[in-house]
Scaffold this motif. Structure first.
Motif, short mmCIF file in Angstrom:
data_model
loop_
_atom_site.label_atom_id
_atom_site.label_comp_id
_atom_site.label_asym_id
_atom_site.label_seq_id
_atom_site.Cartn_x
_atom_site.Cartn_y
_atom_site.Cartn_z
N ARG A 63 -0.51 19.29 3.51
CA ARG A 63 0.70 20.12 3.60
C ARG A 63 0.55 21.17 4.71
N LEU A 64 -0.64 21.73 4.81
CA LEU A 64 -0.91 22.71 5.86
C LEU A 64 -0.78 22.05 7.24
N ALA A 65 -1.41 20.90 7.40
CA ALA A 65 -1.39 20.22 8.70
C ALA A 65 0.05 19.88 9.10
N ARG A 66 0.87 19.52 8.12
CA ARG A 66 2.26 19.19 8.43
C ARG A 66 3.05 20.43 8.84
N SER A 67 2.52 21.59 8.52
CA SER A 67 3.21 22.84 8.86
C SER A 67 2.85 23.33 10.26
N LEU A 68 1.83 22.71 10.87
CA LEU A 68 1.31 23.25 12.13
C LEU A 68 1.88 22.52 13.35
N LYS A 69 2.01 23.27 14.44
CA LYS A 69 2.38 22.65 15.73
C LYS A 69 1.12 22.10 16.39
N GLU A 70 0.04 22.84 16.26
CA GLU A 70 -1.24 22.33 16.73
C GLU A 70 -2.35 22.98 15.91
N GLY A 71 -3.47 22.30 15.84
CA GLY A 71 -4.58 22.85 15.06
C GLY A 71 -5.59 21.79 14.70
N CYS A 72 -6.72 22.28 14.25
CA CYS A 72 -7.82 21.40 13.81
C CYS A 72 -8.19 21.85 12.39
N VAL A 73 -7.74 21.09 11.43
CA VAL A 73 -7.93 21.44 10.03
C VAL A 73 -9.18 20.73 9.51
N VAL A 74 -10.10 21.48 8.94
CA VAL A 74 -11.27 20.88 8.29
C VAL A 74 -11.15 21.13 6.79
N VAL A 75 -11.20 20.04 6.04
CA VAL A 75 -11.11 20.15 4.58
C VAL A 75 -12.42 19.64 3.99
N LEU A 76 -12.93 20.37 3.03
CA LEU A 76 -14.22 20.00 2.45
C LEU A 76 -14.01 19.15 1.20
N PHE A 77 -14.57 17.94 1.22
CA PHE A 77 -14.56 17.06 0.05
C PHE A 77 -15.90 17.27 -0.67
N ALA A 78 -15.84 17.92 -1.81
CA ALA A 78 -17.07 18.36 -2.47
C ALA A 78 -17.96 17.21 -2.92
N ASP A 79 -17.34 16.08 -3.27
CA ASP A 79 -18.16 14.93 -3.72
C ASP A 79 -17.35 13.65 -3.66
N PHE A 80 -18.01 12.55 -3.99
CA PHE A 80 -17.32 11.27 -4.11
C PHE A 80 -16.85 11.09 -5.55
N GLY A 81 -16.13 10.01 -5.79
CA GLY A 81 -15.47 9.84 -7.08
C GLY A 81 -16.23 9.02 -8.10
N ASP A 82 -17.39 8.51 -7.72
CA ASP A 82 -18.06 7.59 -8.65
C ASP A 82 -18.56 8.27 -9.92
N LYS A 83 -18.66 9.60 -9.90
CA LYS A 83 -19.12 10.29 -11.11
C LYS A 83 -18.00 10.53 -12.11
N TYR A 84 -16.80 10.11 -11.76
CA TYR A 84 -15.66 10.43 -12.62
C TYR A 84 -14.99 9.19 -13.20
N LEU A 85 -15.65 8.05 -13.06
CA LEU A 85 -14.99 6.82 -13.47
C LEU A 85 -14.70 6.78 -14.97
N SER A 86 -15.44 7.55 -15.74
CA SER A 86 -15.20 7.55 -17.19
C SER A 86 -14.19 8.63 -17.59
N THR A 87 -13.71 9.39 -16.63
CA THR A 87 -12.88 10.55 -16.99
C THR A 87 -11.40 10.23 -16.96
N ASN A 88 -10.62 11.21 -17.34
CA ASN A 88 -9.16 11.04 -17.37
C ASN A 88 -8.56 10.81 -16.00
N LEU A 89 -9.34 11.10 -14.93
CA LEU A 89 -8.85 10.84 -13.57
C LEU A 89 -8.34 9.42 -13.45
N TRP A 90 -8.97 8.51 -14.17
CA TRP A 90 -8.64 7.09 -13.99
C TRP A 90 -7.73 6.56 -15.07
N ILE A 91 -7.23 7.44 -15.95
CA ILE A 91 -6.22 6.99 -16.92
C ILE A 91 -4.93 6.73 -16.16
#
Lengths: 92, 348
Positions: free
Chosen positions: B295-323
């Motif tokens: 959403r931020l990047a879509r708001s910009l005319k120019e810029g370099c956005v870095v977003v931090l992905f804290a982890d991968f998803g394999d630790k959540y396969l048993s969680t409600n994320l996948w319901i």
């Protein structure tokens, strides 16, 4: 005799801080409707726009996840224990 | 008789020589940090102005699988330096998972036992991984969330204060320092100093504070944007809704340029979208951060956005994320991309 509903910390702002409240109904859906009547705002936190249980909300009926019972239609009877548990613990 | 392999044996003389090539790690702790930066191109295709790019810092590449390896190591190092962590001590902390995994791993590498308090509704995979490292898991009431784990941990320490070393990630400035010293410089180097916006979720606040401070020290114009759940009742494991939580001592909101709420449903949709566009399976906090980054990047005319992905998803396969994820199809992407439009007002 009504059912006993255990309320997690994030929802206690709707129950005047209480971690345990009473509600009546024949099914989990009825219980949620009664909770909404007694504690306005709770239903929206539990159900999505289509009236289904939000994906990140778990409800246990006497210790069993209602997703493995009859979901919101799961039957409840007087004296049952209903626990509302967020899917995650929050914080790292 | 056991077979021996002479080529694997060192002669006494060799024991004193550097025989391991420098590009090979000598221990698991050497693998922490220096994670890759990936440009998010497919998901953002056709949505951004030509001068805008979005890069994801993939912290799942750390050996413990998350960004938390960095502060876990740094806090333990500081404990060793001050003597608070010394032989005979047990490392203890409250954690819903990633920090626990990191501390358990660091504990093994440094030779210290680890005990971790977590709410019983933390994901099962994370508990198993922690136990696989030989650490002890102590469960707190799931209805009390992470704050309940914090309080139980305090009680445990009060019973035997001399027994424990508590890194105390919520109040230990070396949590944020780890990011000031590593994550921030890495991003600066990887973007050749072109980063204009940094986006990360708030768990303890360590990542966004430490990385933000470093980036601002290099260029005060860099904007730091924190991401939090939109409601106290949420499903974004690892993130905290600050207004309803015990506010971490290391969290200083005044240093942020913006704090943006994200719904659990949006974050989950983004996890599915990233899987089916970028081939990246990430955790829900990364999904939440990417919603804001997009959403931020879509708001910009120019810029370099870095977003931090804290982890991968394999630790959540048993969680409600996948319901319900089975019903998510690529066709849904257009619908959700419309939902994640540019911010209507200038948030930054």
């Amino acid at each position: 005799m009504p059912v006993r509903v255990r309320v997690p910390t994030p929802l206690r702002r709707f129950t005047a801080g209480s971690g345990e409240v009473s509600a009546v109904g024949d099914s989990i859906r009825d219980v949620i409707e009664d909770l909404e009547h007694r504690h306005p705002g709770l239903r929206e936190r539990l159900l999505d726009e289509s009236g289904e249980l939000r994906r990140f909300v778990n409800i246990y009926l006497n210790g069993d996840d209602i997703r493995f019972l009859d979901r919101l239609s799961s039957r409840v009877k007087d004296g049952d224990d209903v626990s509302i548990v967020p899917a995650i613990a929050g914080g790292k | 008789m056991a077979t021996t392999f002479p080529s694997c044996q060192r002669s006494p003389a060799e024991n004193n020589k550097e025989t391991v090539p420098v590009e090979r790690a000598r221990g698991v702790l050497d693998l922490i940090g220096n994670t890759p930066l990936l440009e998010v191109r497919r998901l953002t295709e056709g949505l951004l102005n030509p001068g805008v790019r979005v890069f994801a810092k993939l912290e799942g590449f750390n050996p413990g699988g998350s960004v938390k390896d960095r502060p876990a190591l740094r806090m333990a190092q500081e404990g060793l330096r001050t003597g608070e962590l010394r032989p005979g001590k047990v490392i203890v902390d409250s954690t819903s998972g990633n920090t626990g995994i990191a501390l358990a791993m660091v504990g093994v590498a440094l030779g210290y036992p680890v005990e971790l308090v977590m709410a019983a509704n933390a994901s099962r995979e994370r508990m198993r991984i922690i136990e696989a490292f030989g650490a002890k898991v102590i469960l707190s009431d799931p209805l009390e969330g992470s704050d309940g784990a914090i309080l139980l941990c305090r009680e445990i320490i009060e019973r035997a204060p001399d027994r424990y070393f508590k890194p105390d990630q919520y109040n230990n400035e070396f949590n944020a320092m780890a990011h000031f010293e590593t994550t921030g410089p890495e991003i600066w180097r990887q973007t050749e100093g072109r980063v204009t916006h940094f986006v990360a979720g708030i768990g303890t606040g360590g990542t966004v504070m430490g990385t933000g401070r470093y980036l601002k020290s290099q260029n005060p114009g860099v904007k730091i944007i924190a991401v939090e759940p939109d409601d106290p009742m949420h499903g974004l494991e690892g993130l905290k809704h600050m207004a309803s939580s015990i506010v971490p001592g290391i969290y200083h909101e005044e240093e942020l340029d913006a704090k943006i709420p994200v719904s659990t449903e949006d974050a989950y949709d983004m996890v599915y979208a990233l899987g089916q566009t970028e081939g990246l399976l990430v955790g829900q906090s990364a999904g939440a951060a990417m919603v804001v980054a997009l959403r931020l990047a879509r708001s910009l005319k120019e810029g370099c956005v870095v977003v931090l992905f804290a982890d991968f998803g394999d630790k959540y396969l048993s969680t409600n994320l996948w319901i319900g994820w089975q019903s998510w199809r690529r066709e849904r992407l257009d619908q959700v991309l419309r939902k994640w439009n540019a911010f209507s007002n200038a948030i930054i």
